[in-house]
Structures are given as C-alpha cells and as structure tokens.
Design a protein around this motif. Structure first.
Motif, PDB file in Angstrom:
ATOM      1  N   ALA A   1     -15.663  -9.907   0.494  1.00 49.33           N
ATOM      2  CA  ALA A   1     -14.885  -9.187   1.506  1.00 49.33           C
ATOM      3  C   ALA A   1     -13.820  -8.306   0.861  1.00 49.33           C
ATOM      4  N   PHE A   2     -13.296  -8.754  -0.291  1.00 53.13           N
ATOM      5  CA  PHE A   2     -12.277  -7.976  -0.994  1.00 53.13           C
ATOM      6  C   PHE A   2     -12.902  -6.839  -1.808  1.00 53.13           C
ATOM      7  N   ASP A   3     -14.221  -6.844  -1.978  1.00 54.58           N
ATOM      8  CA  ASP A   3     -14.924  -5.865  -2.811  1.00 54.58           C
ATOM      9  C   ASP A   3     -14.295  -5.798  -4.198  1.00 54.58           C
ATOM     10  N   PRO A   4     -14.142  -6.945  -4.874  1.00 51.89           N
ATOM     11  CA  PRO A   4     -13.459  -6.887  -6.164  1.00 51.89           C
ATOM     12  C   PRO A   4     -14.273  -6.131  -7.197  1.00 51.89           C
ATOM     13  N   CYS A   5     -13.585  -5.444  -8.063  1.00 49.79           N
ATOM     14  CA  CYS A   5     -14.237  -4.729  -9.163  1.00 49.79           C
ATOM     15  C   CYS A   5     -13.838  -5.417 -10.449  1.00 49.79           C
ATOM     16  N   LEU A   6     -14.762  -6.162 -11.018  1.00 57.72           N
ATOM     17  CA  LEU A   6     -14.483  -6.900 -12.239  1.00 57.72           C
ATOM     18  C   LEU A   6     -15.206  -6.254 -13.403  1.00 57.72           C
TER      19      LEU A   6
ATOM     20  N   ASN B   1       0.846  -1.195   0.000  1.00 55.61           N
ATOM     21  CA  ASN B   1       0.000   0.000   0.000  1.00 55.61           C
ATOM     22  C   ASN B   1       0.878   1.240   0.000  1.00 55.61           C
ATOM     23  N   LEU B   2       0.256   2.369  -0.324  1.00 56.12           N
ATOM     24  CA  LEU B   2       0.941   3.661  -0.215  1.00 56.12           C
ATOM     25  C   LEU B   2       0.891   4.128   1.234  1.00 56.12           C
TER      26      LEU B   2
ATOM     27  N   VAL C   1      -3.785  -6.194  -1.084  1.00 51.69           N
ATOM     28  CA  VAL C   1      -3.934  -4.735  -1.055  1.00 51.69           C
ATOM     29  C   VAL C   1      -5.340  -4.394  -0.566  1.00 51.69           C
ATOM     30  N   GLY C   2      -5.581  -3.105  -0.341  1.00 55.67           N
ATOM     31  CA  GLY C   2      -6.922  -2.658   0.013  1.00 55.67           C
ATOM     32  C   GLY C   2      -7.025  -2.226   1.458  1.00 55.67           C
ATOM     33  N   PRO C   3      -8.263  -2.048   1.930  1.00 45.35           N
ATOM     34  CA  PRO C   3      -8.463  -1.491   3.271  1.00 45.35           C
ATOM     35  C   PRO C   3      -7.742  -2.258   4.374  1.00 45.35           C
TER      36      PRO C   3
END
Lengths: 152, 498
Positions: free
Chosen positions: B454-459, B241-242, B306-308
């Motif tokens: 849970a990962f909230d993937p954006c496909l 992550n940043l 990655v992610g929250p």
C-alpha cells in the motif's frame, strides 16, 4: 518506418557487471546501426509490450547471475512466471503480457544471458565479465546476420 | 514522552520463540524482509520490516562535479530515476543561484507529472490490482497481472497504456527514454516543440478518462468491503508533505507542512532549505535503514507518514477540477475513515494520477513550453537542497560543493525512509488483526505484503539481473534450525520443502 528487428538490453551501468547489457548494446549498435532498432532500459516492464509490437524478431539482453559462462543464447516463448508480480519482468513474461494486450502471438524472441559476477555500485566490469562480453557480442552479431532467425 | 509505536516492535522474551522470515517481500520495488517471532500457539510477539537501504550512493557521488549529479543520480534507482533527476536538479539550481524561467519550470513540472502518472499506473494496475480485484488470500496463481488481464482485459490494457503515456512524457521532456539530460543546473537544455506537444496532446484526454475510471475502481473496492478496507493495517500517524503557498497540492515545489495525528499543524510552509531543523534521522540496532522523525516530537513520538495519503488528505485543495472533486468525495466517504486507513493509499494514489493527467494536459496547452529562455544563473552557492514530492512521498537531496565544483558531501532522504516506521506499524497491525494465533499460510503472509505494498515502497538499488528468487519464507526453530520453508518460485506457484 519500424525496424523489423529489435535488440533490447537492460542494466545499470553504475553497478559493475549489471552494465553488460548496455555495453553490449552500444558496441553492437556502433557496428550495426540501421540493421535493427536498439533500446535500453533499467529493467523490462509491462509498457515495453508496445516496443515489441510489429517486430519480426527480438533479442533481449541482460546480465545473469546464474547462467553458464560466458553466455547463454536461446529462443524463448511466452511464459507465465512470477516476474509478473515484480517491477522487473522476465522476457518470457513480457511476451505473455504481449499476448494479453494485443490478443495475438508475440514476435519470435531470443534471450542472451551474459554471465555476471559482481554488482557493486561504482565498480567497473569484472575481468571475467569483460571476457564474457566479447564472446556474447559475437553471438549477437551472428543473430543479426541471420536476420534474427537463429540462436547460434 | 509518550511512545506511540506498536508494542510488537520488540518481544519481551524473544528466547524460545519461532522466527518466520518473509524474504524478500514481493511486488515492492527492491528487496525487503519481514521477520515474525511466534510462540508455540502461533501468538505473535514481534514483527519487523527490515530494509537493506542503499546508502552507498552518497559516497559514490562524492568527488564528482556538481553538474553531473542530475544525470548520475538516475542510476541510484531504475524505478524512479526522474524523481532523483529533478530533486538533484533543484539542489543544483541553488548551487548556481538560479531562479528558473517559466519555460524551464513548466517543462520540469511536465516531466514530473509524467513520472507520477506512470509510477502510479504501474503500482495500481500491475502490482496492487491483483490483490484488490481478487482478494488478499485468493489463489496465488491468479493473484497477478495475468489473472487481471484474463478477467479484466480492458483494465490491464489501460494500465499498460497509461504507463506508456507517462514514459512518453518523460522521453519528450528529458530527451531520452533513460539517462535523460533534460534538467540541468539552472534550467532545462531543451524546450517542447509544437510537434512534440501535439503528439502528447492527442492522447491526454484519454489518459484523464482512464485515470478517472481508476479512481472509480478503488472507490468501488472500498464500497464492497468497507470494514476490511477501512481497518486493514490502519493506524493514526503524523504527516509530512510539500504544499503550495496557498495550501494547494503541489508535487513539484512548495513548503513543508507537518500535522499531528489529530490534524493540528506542527509547522507549515517551512522552507525546506533548512529541513534539518525540523527533521532528524534515528537509527535502530536491528535495521540498516534510518528512522526519520520530527525533531519537536522526538524519536519515539515523532515518526510520520508521507506519500499520496498524506498529500491528498493534508492539502487544502487540488488545483485541477476532476481530482479536486474526487478528493472531496474521498475525504467525506464514510466519515473520512478511508482517508485514515492504510489501504486509503490506493484511493489517494489514483486521485493523484488523475491530477497528474489533468496537469499534463494543462501544461501542454501552455505556450511557455515553446519558450527559448531555458537557463538562468546567479550567485554561486556552497550548499544546495532539492525537495520534491516523488510518487512515493517526500524526497530530499542535499549537497555541499567545494570551490573546485566537486561534490564533497551528499545526504539523501528518500520517501521509503520517511515511511519506515509507518510501514512497520502497518504490518504489526495486520499481524495482530489477521495472523495472531493462526497457522501461517501463503495467503495470510500475503496480508503482510498487501500492507507493505500500500505504501509502494521503493527499495531498489536498480540492480537487475536474471535468476533471482522472488519470495522465500523460512520457519526456524529457536536454535536456528529450519522447520519449514515456503517458496514462491518463478513459475508463480508456492512450494513447500519440509
């Protein structure tokens, strides 16, 4: 002041016939500005219930891969379908969400489904969709002329 | 080199096994498919998440002038267009050699936190709360937002209004509800007027309060079912992550931080303009989607999350008081186990939503938003890289522009691609924990989807047209013949077709 009529189209202009909704909206807005509010988005989502609030009638417009060509225009009622569980709600599900959020009947609503054929990135409207758009535009004009009270 | 991937990635003897496909996975952004290979005793031998990744855009953008990119990329994804808008704009800042003015950077940040707020609100209140409030295998007809609205009307309404507020922040800063043109190479094309500021400011406190309540909802879900929430699909993973220069959470800009699963730092404050020196993309014969990995660890060991969950657990602190207090609670809760669990994503996501609401109010009170120095330019560059922490995780945009100002090369690594291997790991754990040896039901299959969600993937490729089927499951014999079919139709009810 809030416009009593709302025309709400969805689609992605870079994906072939998915542009049917936005293109119809622009053409209709150009010739009927002031007669309704015209909104566009990529898809319908739950927050759009706030855009429905206070309207007399709503016309939802989208490309459709399953309806008969050139288009289908019909009045709809609130309905609990499974699009509630996706990121792109159906107009009927949106009306249902309206009832849940405002505890009131949703405004009268119609859906204009325009038959699309190809959805490739970077493609223009297909020739069939171009023809369907012309016919659907006429139906949308009639809906506006009738003050949002008719489907044909 | 140790291979830390689950041994359910590839069956040792796939011949003779039954294949179950969950196609497409519902309540994720776009379309994915999960396949399971089972033997006659319903023992699971292989689990794979297949994602039809959208690669065509990189060709689509080639040949276009660079200044069009921030607008055109919004058509890549109708779900998170603002993230692509800002990542492309950051890349184009490099192309024009710009250092943003304080006004331009703060307005972009405001837009970004509006995007985070509305995206996290949609995911938690609309897509995930039915599972969290009613249970993973509760009545499918109730397990949706309608059921939530019927039983918890205030929660459902808060979700709608949080989402709407975030969209309004985007509209004000981007200039339009969709296809915004707010961010341009080198800055912004408008500031935020006092009237616009006051319009957004009047509800900012309410958004913070509701976001804080949402953190409480997910914390309570953990408290009430601790073992399930801690263990469900959970696994150790490296993180990426940043972070800001001082180690704080920063979702708009910073350096790359990678840590291994023991928490040891692999690299920190790494200049993302050279991301390819630390991240590489692997391919697998069974998936169109790439599998990024940390170069120093190799493709088998180097996959990461990655992610929250990564951002909240790997930052040194969150620079807003309420979210920081919630982060400390999260990290200390049950000896830190939720901070390592797949469902911990939900908790972390709500902490980020609270942080975003706090940041929005802080930025709205900053007089720089009314500044008039909106654009800066410098020495023209050939290459531009923009990295941002999008709602779902690290988003990389990389462009090369020729002397005619045309984009000649483009590479995007989206958040869901970073999480590809992690999502596969999560569903293999769930399959082993909850499905192995049992007769499959819709409720059990939903466990797989809960892990993916849970990962909230954006496909998404932003194609939307009416008339699509949300969910189909087919049970096939080894010869490909259909033995059973389970479909969830648009009436929300499951049907079997034997």
């Amino acid at each position: 002041m809030l416009q009593p009529l709302l025309v709400f189209a969805v689609g992605n202009e870079s994906r072939g016939d998915d542009a049917l909704g936005p293109q119809l909206l622009r053409q209709l807005q150009a010739e009927a500005a002031g007669q309704a509010e015209f909104l566009e988005d990529f898809q319908w989502q739950v927050e759009h219930v706030t855009d429905l609030h206070g309207r007399e009638a709503i016309l939802f417009i989208d490309a459709d891969v399953s309806c008969a060509a050139p288009f289908e225009l019909a009045e709809i009622s609130a309905g609990h379908d499974n699009s509630f569980s996706t990121h792109a709600m159906s107009p009927a599900a949106l009306l249902h969400a309206y009832r849940q959020v405002y505890a009131a009947q949703a405004p009268r609503a119609f859906v204009l489904r325009i038959r699309g054929h190809g959805f490739e990135l970077g493609s223009a409207l297909s020739p069939e969709a171009e023809e369907n758009l012309v016919a659907a535009l006429q139906a949308a004009r009639c809906w506006l002329i009738q003050g949002g009270h008719g489907a044909g | 080199m140790t291979d830390t991937r689950s041994n359910l990635e590839t069956a040792t003897h796939p011949e003779g096994l039954r294949r179950v496909a969950i196609d497409p996975v519902s309540r994720v952004e776009g379309h994915g498919k999960v396949t399971l290979l089972l033997d006659d005793d319903n023992r699971i031998h292989q689990v794979r998440l297949h994602i039809v990744e959208f690669r065509g855009f990189e060709k689509f953008i080639q040949g276009r002038p660079y200044w069009e990119a921030p607008v055109m990329v919004q058509r890549l994804c109708g779900i998170c267009p603002v993230s692509h808008h800002l990542a492309a704009s950051k890349a184009m800042d490099m192309i024009v050699g710009a250092t943003l003015t304080p006004t331009a950077e703060k307005i972009r940040r405001l837009m970004h936190y509006g995007q985070i707020l509305q995206s996290h609100a949609l995911h938690f209140f609309h897509l995930s709360s039915p599972d969290l409030l009613f249970g993973f295998d509760s009545d499918v007809a109730r397990r949706n937002i309608v059921g939530v609205a019927a039983q918890y009307p205030e929660i459902a309404k808060q979700g709608v209004l949080l989402r709407k507020y975030g969209q309004e922040v985007i509209r004000v800063t981007a200039g339009k509800r969709v296809h915004g043109t707010g961010a341009i190479p080198g800055g912004m094309n408008k500031n935020v007027s006092l009237e616009e500021r006051d319009y957004l400011l009047k509800d900012a406190g309410q958004m913070i309060a509701w976001s804080r309540d949402a953190v409480g909802i997910i914390r309570q879900a953990f408290e009430q079912n601790l073992a399930l929430y801690n263990d469900f699909g959970s696994f150790e993973a490296h993180t990426l992550n940043l972070v800001r220069a001082d180690g704080a959470m920063d979702l708009y800009h910073g350096g790359l931080r990678a840590r291994d699963k023991q928490g040891n730092t692999l690299f920190d404050h790494y200049d993302y303009r050279h991301y390819w020196d630390v991240i590489f993309e692997d391919v697998k014969p069974w998936s169109y989607m790439k599998f990024p990995f940390l170069r120093s660890l190799g493709p088998d060991e180097g996959w990461y999350r990655v992610g929250p969950l990564s951002r909240v657990t790997q930052c040194d602190f969150i620079p807003t008081p309420l979210a920081e207090a919630e982060r400390q609670t999260f990290m200390a809760f049950d000896a830190g186990r939720p901070a390592r669990s797949t469902l911990g994503f939900h908790w972390a996501r709500m902490i980020e939503m609270l942080h975003s609401a706090e940041m929005i109010r802080e930025l709205l009170l900053d007089p720089d938003l009314q500044g008039t120095e909106l654009v800066s330019l410098g020495e023209r560059q050939e290459r531009g890289v923009g990295v941002i922490e999008a709602p779902r995780g690290t988003l990389i945009h990389h462009y090369k522009v020729d002397e005619h100002d045309q984009i000649v090369r483009c590479n995007l690594i989206v958040s869901t691609t970073h999480n590809n291997q992690s999502m596969n790991e999560a569903i293999r754990r769930v399959a082993a924990q909850h499905l192995d040896g049992r007769t499959l039901t819709e409720g059990l299959l939903n466990h797989i989807e809960v892990a993916i969600r849970a990962f909230d993937p954006c496909l998404s490729c932003a194609t939307h047209a009416l008339g699509k089927m949300p969910l189909e499951v087919e049970l096939l014999a080894a010869d490909g013949g259909r033995l059973d079919m389970l479909s969830r139709n648009t009436d929300g009810v499951c049907h079997t077709d034997l």
